[in-house]
Design a protein around this motif. Structure first.
Motif, PDB file in Angstrom:
ATOM      1  N   LEU A 162       0.706  -1.241  -0.003  1.00 52.76           N
ATOM      2  CA  LEU A 162       0.009  -0.161   0.050  1.00 52.76           C
ATOM      3  C   LEU A 162       0.919   1.147  -0.117  1.00 52.76           C
ATOM      4  CD1 LEU A 162      -2.770  -0.929   2.467  1.00 52.76           C
ATOM      5  CD2 LEU A 162      -3.134  -0.657   0.098  1.00 52.76           C
ATOM      6  N   TRP A 163       1.820   1.163   0.853  1.00 50.94           N
ATOM      7  CA  TRP A 163       2.950   2.448   0.908  1.00 50.94           C
ATOM      8  C   TRP A 163       3.388   2.548  -0.704  1.00 50.94           C
ATOM      9  CZ3 TRP A 163       5.481   4.003   5.725  1.00 50.94           C
ATOM     10  CH2 TRP A 163       6.409   5.021   5.476  1.00 50.94           C
ATOM     11  N   PHE A 164       4.096   1.598  -1.294  1.00 49.44           N
ATOM     12  CA  PHE A 164       4.511   1.773  -2.569  1.00 49.44           C
ATOM     13  C   PHE A 164       3.472   2.060  -3.654  1.00 49.44           C
ATOM     14  CE2 PHE A 164       8.213  -0.644  -1.024  1.00 49.44           C
ATOM     15  CZ  PHE A 164       9.229   0.285  -0.826  1.00 49.44           C
ATOM     16  N   HIS A 165       2.460   1.827  -3.459  1.00 48.93           N
ATOM     17  CA  HIS A 165       1.041   1.963  -4.408  1.00 48.93           C
ATOM     18  C   HIS A 165       0.613   3.437  -4.464  1.00 48.93           C
ATOM     19  CE1 HIS A 165      -1.821   1.480  -7.381  1.00 48.93           C
ATOM     20  NE2 HIS A 165      -2.729   1.495  -6.560  1.00 48.93           N
ATOM     21  N   TYR A 166       0.462   3.839  -3.063  1.00 50.66           N
ATOM     22  CA  TYR A 166      -0.475   4.947  -2.750  1.00 50.66           C
ATOM     23  C   TYR A 166       0.536   6.057  -2.210  1.00 50.66           C
ATOM     24  CZ  TYR A 166      -4.835   2.512  -3.042  1.00 50.66           C
ATOM     25  OH  TYR A 166      -5.962   1.646  -3.408  1.00 50.66           O
ATOM     26  N   GLY A 167       1.755   5.867  -1.946  1.00 51.28           N
ATOM     27  CA  GLY A 167       2.541   6.949  -1.437  1.00 51.28           C
ATOM     28  C   GLY A 167       2.327   7.221   0.036  1.00 51.28           C
ATOM     29  N   SER A 168       3.338   7.749   0.706  1.00 51.74           N
ATOM     30  CA  SER A 168       3.311   7.736   2.195  1.00 51.74           C
ATOM     31  C   SER A 168       2.272   8.629   2.661  1.00 51.74           C
ATOM     32  CB  SER A 168       4.722   8.492   2.768  1.00 51.74           C
ATOM     33  OG  SER A 168       4.949   9.740   2.125  1.00 51.74           O
ATOM     34  N   GLN A 169       1.750   9.868   1.767  1.00 52.57           N
ATOM     35  CA  GLN A 169       0.773  10.690   2.610  1.00 52.57           C
ATOM     36  C   GLN A 169      -0.477   9.992   2.576  1.00 52.57           C
ATOM     37  OE1 GLN A 169       1.142  13.927   3.377  1.00 52.57           O
ATOM     38  NE2 GLN A 169      -1.038  14.216   4.033  1.00 52.57           N
ATOM     39  N   VAL A 170      -1.058   9.317   1.496  1.00 51.45           N
ATOM     40  CA  VAL A 170      -2.282   8.731   1.582  1.00 51.45           C
ATOM     41  C   VAL A 170      -2.168   7.571   2.569  1.00 51.45           C
ATOM     42  CG1 VAL A 170      -3.704   7.364   0.090  1.00 51.45           C
ATOM     43  CG2 VAL A 170      -2.845   9.189  -0.946  1.00 51.45           C
ATOM     44  N   PHE A 171      -0.893   6.679   2.463  1.00 49.48           N
ATOM     45  CA  PHE A 171      -0.670   5.445   3.420  1.00 49.48           C
ATOM     46  C   PHE A 171      -1.121   6.024   4.747  1.00 49.48           C
ATOM     47  CE2 PHE A 171       1.860   3.020   6.130  1.00 49.48           C
ATOM     48  CZ  PHE A 171       1.219   1.698   5.955  1.00 49.48           C
ATOM     49  N   PHE A 172      -0.172   7.095   5.152  1.00 46.55           N
ATOM     50  CA  PHE A 172      -0.663   7.841   6.738  1.00 46.55           C
ATOM     51  C   PHE A 172      -1.823   8.233   6.884  1.00 46.55           C
ATOM     52  CE2 PHE A 172       4.141   8.012   6.699  1.00 46.55           C
ATOM     53  CZ  PHE A 172       4.063   7.041   7.720  1.00 46.55           C
ATOM     54  N   GLU A 173      -2.613   8.783   5.943  1.00 45.43           N
ATOM     55  CA  GLU A 173      -4.051   9.266   6.220  1.00 45.43           C
ATOM     56  C   GLU A 173      -4.929   8.091   6.194  1.00 45.43           C
ATOM     57  OE1 GLU A 173      -6.759  12.107   6.668  1.00 45.43           O
ATOM     58  OE2 GLU A 173      -4.613  12.480   6.307  1.00 45.43           O
ATOM     59  N   MET A 174      -4.828   6.898   5.559  1.00 45.15           N
ATOM     60  CA  MET A 174      -5.642   5.927   5.634  1.00 45.15           C
ATOM     61  C   MET A 174      -5.584   5.164   7.054  1.00 45.15           C
ATOM     62  SD  MET A 174      -5.230   4.013   1.842  1.00 45.15           S
ATOM     63  CE  MET A 174      -5.277   2.636   2.569  1.00 45.15           C
ATOM     64  N   ILE A 175      -4.100   4.947   7.779  1.00 45.14           N
ATOM     65  CA  ILE A 175      -3.893   4.528   8.909  1.00 45.14           C
ATOM     66  C   ILE A 175      -4.609   5.609  10.145  1.00 45.14           C
ATOM     67  CG2 ILE A 175      -2.143   4.140  10.621  1.00 45.14           C
ATOM     68  CD1 ILE A 175      -2.285   2.017   8.465  1.00 45.14           C
ATOM     69  N   ARG A 176      -4.352   6.816   9.822  1.00 47.56           N
ATOM     70  CA  ARG A 176      -4.890   7.617  10.593  1.00 47.56           C
ATOM     71  C   ARG A 176      -6.528   7.724  10.946  1.00 47.56           C
ATOM     72  NH1 ARG A 176      -3.713  14.052  10.634  1.00 47.56           N
ATOM     73  NH2 ARG A 176      -4.111  13.480   8.511  1.00 47.56           N
ATOM     74  N   THR A 177      -6.876   7.554   9.759  1.00 48.04           N
ATOM     75  CA  THR A 177      -8.564   7.446   9.717  1.00 48.04           C
ATOM     76  C   THR A 177      -8.906   6.028  10.367  1.00 48.04           C
ATOM     77  OG1 THR A 177      -8.519   8.555   7.611  1.00 48.04           O
ATOM     78  CG2 THR A 177     -10.484   7.396   7.996  1.00 48.04           C
ATOM     79  N   GLY A 178      -8.197   4.940   9.962  1.00 46.86           N
ATOM     80  CA  GLY A 178      -8.325   3.599  10.619  1.00 46.86           C
ATOM     81  C   GLY A 178      -8.531   3.789  12.172  1.00 46.86           C
ATOM     82  N   PHE A 179      -7.329   4.450  12.670  1.00 44.72           N
ATOM     83  CA  PHE A 179      -7.392   4.616  14.154  1.00 44.72           C
ATOM     84  C   PHE A 179      -8.402   5.484  14.655  1.00 44.72           C
ATOM     85  CE2 PHE A 179      -2.430   3.498  14.026  1.00 44.72           C
ATOM     86  CZ  PHE A 179      -2.815   2.415  14.568  1.00 44.72           C
ATOM     87  N   ALA A 180      -8.860   6.399  14.068  1.00 42.03           N
ATOM     88  CA  ALA A 180      -9.782   7.291  14.286  1.00 42.03           C
ATOM     89  C   ALA A 180     -11.192   6.709  14.556  1.00 42.03           C
ATOM     90  CB  ALA A 180     -10.066   8.536  13.673  1.00 42.03           C
ATOM     91  N   ALA A 181     -11.532   5.857  13.503  1.00 39.57           N
ATOM     92  CA  ALA A 181     -12.932   5.017  13.565  1.00 39.57           C
ATOM     93  C   ALA A 181     -12.717   3.894  14.508  1.00 39.57           C
ATOM     94  CB  ALA A 181     -12.900   4.100  12.201  1.00 39.57           C
ATOM     95  N   CYS A 182     -11.527   3.422  15.119  1.00 36.88           N
ATOM     96  CA  CYS A 182     -11.565   2.513  16.321  1.00 36.88           C
ATOM     97  C   CYS A 182     -11.773   3.049  17.662  1.00 36.88           C
ATOM     98  CB  CYS A 182     -10.410   1.649  16.132  1.00 36.88           C
ATOM     99  SG  CYS A 182     -10.126   0.551  14.710  1.00 36.88           S
ATOM    100  N   PHE A 183     -11.300   4.456  17.714  1.00 36.77           N
ATOM    101  CA  PHE A 183     -11.332   4.828  19.193  1.00 36.77           C
ATOM    102  C   PHE A 183     -11.939   6.069  18.979  1.00 36.77           C
ATOM    103  CE2 PHE A 183      -6.962   2.935  18.610  1.00 36.77           C
ATOM    104  CZ  PHE A 183      -7.256   1.780  19.519  1.00 36.77           C
TER     105      PHE A 183
END
Length: 64
Positions: free
Chosen positions: A43-64
């Protein structure tokens, strides 16, 4: 007189698969962890670091 629930000596399991279960669980956990790391890198190589970290942050926000 009442007998103890647990005998003082352990019963030994001499079956051929006696020591295999922890090893299988360890290898399965390592395989799942490896697949998660490979997926994250893909995912990192396909989408780049900005989109990758945004997806991770959104996932954590949805969990907590």
């Amino acid at each position: 007189m009442a007998q103890p629930l647990h005998p003082s000596h352990r019963l030994s399991d001499n079956s051929p698969t006696a020591g295999r279960m922890p090893s299988v669980l360890l290898w399965a956990g390592a395989a799942i962890g490896g697949l998660a790391v490979i997926g994250a890198l893909a995912l990192w190589f396909h989408y780049g670091s900005q989109v990758f970290f945004e997806m991770i942050r959104t996932g954590f926000a949805a969990c907590f």
